[in-house]
Design a protein around this motif. Structure first.
Motif, short mmCIF file in Angstrom:
data_model
loop_
_atom_site.label_atom_id
_atom_site.label_comp_id
_atom_site.label_asym_id
_atom_site.label_seq_id
_atom_site.Cartn_x
_atom_site.Cartn_y
_atom_site.Cartn_z
N CYS A 1 -32.41 33.83 -21.11
CA CYS A 1 -32.39 34.27 -19.74
C CYS A 1 -32.06 33.49 -18.45
CB CYS A 1 -33.77 35.36 -19.24
SG CYS A 1 -33.81 36.23 -18.05
N MET A 2 -31.43 33.99 -17.84
CA MET A 2 -31.45 32.01 -16.83
C MET A 2 -32.51 32.04 -15.66
SD MET A 2 -28.39 30.70 -17.50
CE MET A 2 -27.90 29.70 -16.63
N LEU B 1 -25.10 26.29 -18.84
CA LEU B 1 -24.54 27.48 -20.16
C LEU B 1 -24.01 26.50 -20.49
CD1 LEU B 1 -23.15 29.46 -17.23
CD2 LEU B 1 -24.52 29.94 -18.35
N ARG B 2 -22.84 25.50 -20.70
CA ARG B 2 -22.28 24.77 -21.88
C ARG B 2 -23.31 24.00 -23.28
NH1 ARG B 2 -17.48 24.49 -21.90
NH2 ARG B 2 -15.94 24.83 -19.80
N VAL C 1 -26.00 34.32 -22.95
CA VAL C 1 -27.29 34.78 -21.76
C VAL C 1 -27.46 35.50 -21.34
CG1 VAL C 1 -26.91 31.99 -21.35
CG2 VAL C 1 -24.92 33.64 -20.28
N GLU C 2 -28.24 35.47 -21.20
CA GLU C 2 -29.02 36.85 -19.97
C GLU C 2 -28.49 36.50 -18.45
OE1 GLU C 2 -32.06 40.16 -21.07
OE2 GLU C 2 -33.07 38.78 -19.81
N ILE C 3 -28.25 37.73 -17.49
CA ILE C 3 -27.74 36.74 -16.58
C ILE C 3 -28.06 37.71 -15.26
CG2 ILE C 3 -25.56 36.96 -14.44
CD1 ILE C 3 -25.29 35.13 -16.70
N PRO C 4 -29.36 37.04 -14.70
CA PRO C 4 -29.76 38.15 -13.45
C PRO C 4 -28.72 39.10 -12.57
CG PRO C 4 -30.49 36.01 -13.91
CD PRO C 4 -29.26 35.79 -13.97
N VAL C 5 -28.90 40.24 -11.72
CA VAL C 5 -28.31 40.40 -11.29
C VAL C 5 -28.74 40.87 -9.72
CG1 VAL C 5 -26.21 42.73 -10.70
CG2 VAL C 5 -26.92 41.61 -13.36
N LEU D 1 -20.02 31.80 -24.52
CA LEU D 1 -21.11 33.16 -24.44
C LEU D 1 -21.19 34.28 -24.02
CD1 LEU D 1 -23.24 30.33 -22.31
CD2 LEU D 1 -23.80 30.68 -25.00
N GLU D 2 -22.03 35.16 -25.13
CA GLU D 2 -21.88 36.38 -25.19
C GLU D 2 -22.67 36.64 -23.93
OE1 GLU D 2 -21.53 38.91 -28.11
OE2 GLU D 2 -21.66 36.54 -29.89
#
Length: 281
Positions: free
Chosen positions: A6-7, A22-23, A33-37, A57-58
């Motif tokens: 999670c970011m 990320l890399r 990764v888990e992306i915050p929205v 990355l998925e």
């Protein structure tokens, strides 16, 4: 199963500025990764999705509702409508990102309390809101993973049994559950049983230490947790959720007043080895 990061440890708004980390997350071995929205528009998330594709990355998505004026269980119909519109925006962003799961405490306003426990009317209004949200999520190919939070952060659903019972009332295939080891450690008399009893409702799992620091350094019963996961039919994401003091607003919201690791890279590198070791056992 897939392993994610999670970011939240860095930001609530992932951009090209985070490409290096990320890399490195990818190089460490993570599947995604888990992306915050929390801000932006679908076009922003589409561009981010393209970057993640190039890196390999998925992704999943995570969000929360912090504004009481968007409370999905409010007695005020206008506030509920605003909350539903907010969820539709988050679903659009999730779809544009290329993710199929959006998780978080997306049932009520985070940190907002009535001074008493949830009422029948609040549960009824929640069912109505979630069914509308579920119908919209269906059109975008997104599944919502509602999260049971500890009693200090919400009051609608604090345990997995309570969440599962509420999901039975909602009865929508796009509205499911997320299991979080941090919250379960606070609220569940039997955290392992809470997972196993309700695994058929679970579409996402947060791997989070009792301190919200490095997984494996605290007192979560990890051996038993991973044994239950391996013995179940669960085959989704195991995503590390940890927090630090890098963003003052996020640190304040998550009540993080000290550092839990020497650096963020220690969290995800050691955390990845922690999960991979148990899955390989």
């Amino acid at each position: 199963m897939k392993i994610g990061m999670c970011m939240f440890l860095w930001t609530t708004n992932v951009t090209r500025e985070h490409e290096d980390v990320l890399r490195d997350i990818k190089a460490t071995g993570f599947d995604g990764v888990e992306i915050p929205v929390f801000e932006g528009d679908p076009e922003d998330f589409a561009r981010l999705g393209a970057l993640l594709d190039r890196i390999g990355l998925e992704r999943t998505a995570v969000s929360a509702i912090g504004d009481p004026a968007k409370n999905l269980i409010s007695a005020d119909a206008g506030e509920r409508a605003a909350g539903i519109a907010h969820m539709q925006w988050a679903i659009d962003c999730t779809s544009a990102l290329g993710a199929s799961v959006l998780s978080g405490p997306l049932h009520s306003t985070l940190g907002h309390f009535s001074g008493e426990g949830p009422t029948k009317d609040e549960f009824r209004r929640s069912v109505e809101s979630q069914r509308i949200i579920g119908d919209y999520a269906e059109t975008r190919g997104v599944t919502i993973g509602l999260e049971a939070l500890n009693r200090f952060e919400c009051y609608l659903v604090n345990t997995m049994d309570a969440l599962a019972a509420h999901l039975d009332e909602i009865a929508h295939p796009r509205i499911r559950a997320m299991y979080d080891t941090f919250h379960a450690n606070i609220e569940e008399e039997d955290p392992i049983g809470a997972f196993s009893r309700n695994v058929e409702t679970i579409v996402h799992v947060h791997i989070s230490e009792n301190s919200r620091g490095v997984p494996g350094r605290g007192n979560i019963p990890w051996a038993e947790t991973f044994a239950a996961i391996r013995d179940s039919d669960y085959d989704g994401w195991l995503t590390i959720e940890a927090f630090g003091r890098g963003l003052p607003d996020l640190a304040a919201a998550t009540k993080v007043w000290r550092d839990f690791a020497e650096s963020p890279d220690i969290v995800y590198r050691e955390g990845y080895r922690h999960i991979r070791g148990y899955l390989s056992a």
